[in-house]
Scaffold this motif. Structure first.
Motif, PDB file in Angstrom:
ATOM      1  N   UNK A  21      60.122 101.048  19.178  1.00  0.00           N
ATOM      2  CA  UNK A  21      61.739 100.529  18.450  1.00  0.00           C
ATOM      3  C   UNK A  21      62.846 100.641  19.350  1.00  0.00           C
ATOM      4  N   UNK A  22      63.400  99.141  19.579  1.00  0.00           N
ATOM      5  CA  UNK A  22      64.366  98.830  20.084  1.00  0.00           C
ATOM      6  C   UNK A  22      65.455  98.612  19.634  1.00  0.00           C
ATOM      7  N   UNK A  23      66.330  99.063  19.622  1.00  0.00           N
ATOM      8  CA  UNK A  23      67.901  99.019  19.311  1.00  0.00           C
ATOM      9  C   UNK A  23      68.918  98.666  19.887  1.00  0.00           C
ATOM     10  N   UNK A  24      69.212  97.885  19.839  1.00  0.00           N
ATOM     11  CA  UNK A  24      70.043  97.098  20.548  1.00  0.00           C
ATOM     12  C   UNK A  24      72.202  96.785  20.383  1.00  0.00           C
ATOM     13  N   UNK A  25      73.014  97.482  21.061  1.00  0.00           N
ATOM     14  CA  UNK A  25      74.393  96.886  20.148  1.00  0.00           C
ATOM     15  C   UNK A  25      74.973  96.835  21.416  1.00  0.00           C
ATOM     16  N   UNK A  26      76.033  95.588  21.253  1.00  0.00           N
ATOM     17  CA  UNK A  26      76.173  94.476  22.483  1.00  0.00           C
ATOM     18  C   UNK A  26      77.226  93.920  21.499  1.00  0.00           C
ATOM     19  N   UNK A  27      77.553  93.415  22.704  1.00  0.00           N
ATOM     20  CA  UNK A  27      78.800  92.379  22.157  1.00  0.00           C
ATOM     21  C   UNK A  27      78.606  90.993  22.235  1.00  0.00           C
ATOM     22  N   UNK A  28      78.973  89.624  21.058  1.00  0.00           N
ATOM     23  CA  UNK A  28      78.792  89.079  21.098  1.00  0.00           C
ATOM     24  C   UNK A  28      79.519  87.909  20.739  1.00  0.00           C
ATOM     25  N   UNK A  29      79.787  86.581  20.706  1.00  0.00           N
ATOM     26  CA  UNK A  29      79.084  86.403  21.840  1.00  0.00           C
ATOM     27  C   UNK A  29      79.639  86.424  23.651  1.00  0.00           C
ATOM     28  N   UNK A  30      78.369  86.687  24.410  1.00  0.00           N
ATOM     29  CA  UNK A  30      78.527  87.674  25.325  1.00  0.00           C
ATOM     30  C   UNK A  30      77.301  87.941  26.710  1.00  0.00           C
ATOM     31  N   UNK A  31      77.454  87.783  27.607  1.00  0.00           N
ATOM     32  CA  UNK A  31      76.188  87.438  28.612  1.00  0.00           C
ATOM     33  C   UNK A  31      74.668  88.050  28.240  1.00  0.00           C
ATOM     34  N   UNK A  32      73.415  87.956  27.911  1.00  0.00           N
ATOM     35  CA  UNK A  32      73.075  86.687  28.510  1.00  0.00           C
ATOM     36  C   UNK A  32      72.810  85.475  27.150  1.00  0.00           C
ATOM     37  N   UNK A  33      73.963  86.200  25.811  1.00  0.00           N
ATOM     38  CA  UNK A  33      73.556  84.671  24.744  1.00  0.00           C
ATOM     39  C   UNK A  33      72.321  85.469  23.716  1.00  0.00           C
ATOM     40  N   UNK A  34      71.673  86.527  24.285  1.00  0.00           N
ATOM     41  CA  UNK A  34      70.647  86.753  22.967  1.00  0.00           C
ATOM     42  C   UNK A  34      70.915  88.654  22.623  1.00  0.00           C
ATOM     43  N   UNK A  35      69.969  88.136  21.423  1.00  0.00           N
ATOM     44  CA  UNK A  35      70.395  89.855  20.651  1.00  0.00           C
ATOM     45  C   UNK A  35      71.081  89.234  19.160  1.00  0.00           C
ATOM     46  N   UNK A  36      70.821  88.242  18.866  1.00  0.00           N
ATOM     47  CA  UNK A  36      71.509  87.912  17.353  1.00  0.00           C
ATOM     48  C   UNK A  36      71.054  88.969  15.916  1.00  0.00           C
ATOM     49  N   UNK A  37      71.383  89.340  15.324  1.00  0.00           N
ATOM     50  CA  UNK A  37      70.647  90.339  14.527  1.00  0.00           C
ATOM     51  C   UNK A  37      68.848  89.713  13.963  1.00  0.00           C
ATOM     52  N   UNK A  38      69.351  88.556  13.853  1.00  0.00           N
ATOM     53  CA  UNK A  38      68.151  87.985  13.054  1.00  0.00           C
ATOM     54  C   UNK A  38      67.146  88.248  13.664  1.00  0.00           C
ATOM     55  N   UNK A  39      67.058  88.590  14.775  1.00  0.00           N
ATOM     56  CA  UNK A  39      66.053  88.631  16.003  1.00  0.00           C
ATOM     57  C   UNK A  39      65.637  90.091  15.570  1.00  0.00           C
TER      58      UNK A  39
END
Length: 308
Positions: free
Chosen positions: A177-195
């Motif tokens: 299980x991979x959980x990522x919290x991150x500012x968006x938009x910001x580098x690297x531009x990935x990590x939308x909740x739909x992913x």
């Protein structure tokens, strides 16, 4: 009851250009703050090729080894550089994470913090990027599964940037299980909740610029911890980036040092419930030196408290 600290002087030999945010001074600021603490101090070993091959193909290893310059520094992408000591440093980071997993799963330590650089969570299957050469936490997770026989491992990445590399390396493995919290938009531009990944084991939580610690704590309590408890990992691995701090120059979130302590305490409490408190934390980002040192110290203090 023990917290292990794994680091190595080789990690000071990875050099970047003047003014680059991922610099030697990061460890020089953090490590003195950990002196005198109740830690089992271990020199991070070098990762073997077989360790790296748990996550990366041989051609990636070959390309990184070939890219290291004999002198000076070499640019691999707009953000990522290598110097004559970079490969050794990256091997210490990956090797330290592997050794930390061994220590925690064997009971030699209750939890562990790997204070090495370069970071790893942007390194994709075949591509170094974002200051990173090898996917350190992905390698550690695969090591726990393949060599220790675990059935489920969770990775929580609270660095301000999305862990695109870790996601790339683990998303097809339903045991992680991979959980990522991150500012968006910001580098690297990935990590939308739909992913969410092909196995549905990716949880991306995109944060608006200016997100406060109060909001982050609520997300942790209401969303992340329930997902972790439902997954019931046998080991929790943290990508511990401290660049969500309000003072960090590369991003725009508004967490404070106390928030990193809270996050660590709550994740350790959850780990105590489901996996005997087994936590391995690996340093990722954090580029304001004072904020990094203070938040990193608070993180380690919480690990020590959880191990008592």
């Amino acid at each position: 009851m023990t917290t292990a600290l794994l680091t190595h002087p080789d990690c000071l030999n990875h050099l970047t250009p003047e003014g680059h945010p991922e610099r030697v001074a990061r460890l020089e600021a953090l490590l003195p703050r950990l002196e005198g603490k109740d830690l089992l101090r271990v020199r991070a070993p070098l990762a073997a090729d077989d360790d790296l091959l748990l996550a990366h193909p041989q051609d990636h290893l070959d390309a990184i080894k070939a890219a290291e310059p004999e002198r000076g520094i070499r640019q691999l992408d707009p953000d990522t550089w290598m110097s004559p000591g970079s490969l050794q440093a990256a091997l210490r980071a990956a090797g330290g994470a592997v050794r930390a997993v061994d220590m925690v799963l064997s009971g030699e330590a209750d939890n562990a913090f790997v204070a090495c650089r370069p970071p790893g969570h942007h390194a994709e299957t075949r591509a170094p990027m974002g200051f990173c050469l090898f996917g350190t936490v992905a390698i550690a997770a695969k090591h726990a599964l393949e060599r220790h026989g675990l059935e489920r491992v969770a990775i929580v990445d609270f660095d301000v940037h999305h862990g695109n590399g870790t996601q790339d390396l683990v998303q097809s493995d339903g045991r992680i299980l991979f959980v990522s919290t991150h500012q968006m938009p910001l580098y690297p531009g990935t990590g939308a909740p739909s992913e969410t990944g092909p196995a549905g084991t990716v949880l991306n939580i995109a944060l608006d610029e200016g997100t406060t610690g109060e909001v982050y704590r609520r997300i942790l309590t209401d969303t992340i911890l329930p997902r972790l408890r439902a997954f019931r990992p046998e080991l929790l691995i943290l990508s511990a980036g401290f660049d969500a701090h309000a003072n960090d120059p590369l991003a725009g979130l508004s967490l404070e040092t106390a928030d990193f302590a809270f996050v660590t305490e709550e994740l350790c409490r959850m780990a105590a419930e489901v996996c005997e408190g087994r936590v391995v934390s690996c340093l990722e980002g954090g580029y304001d030196l004072d904020a990094l040192a203070e938040s990193g110290e608070a993180h380690v203090d919480a690990l020590i408290a959880a191990a008592r």
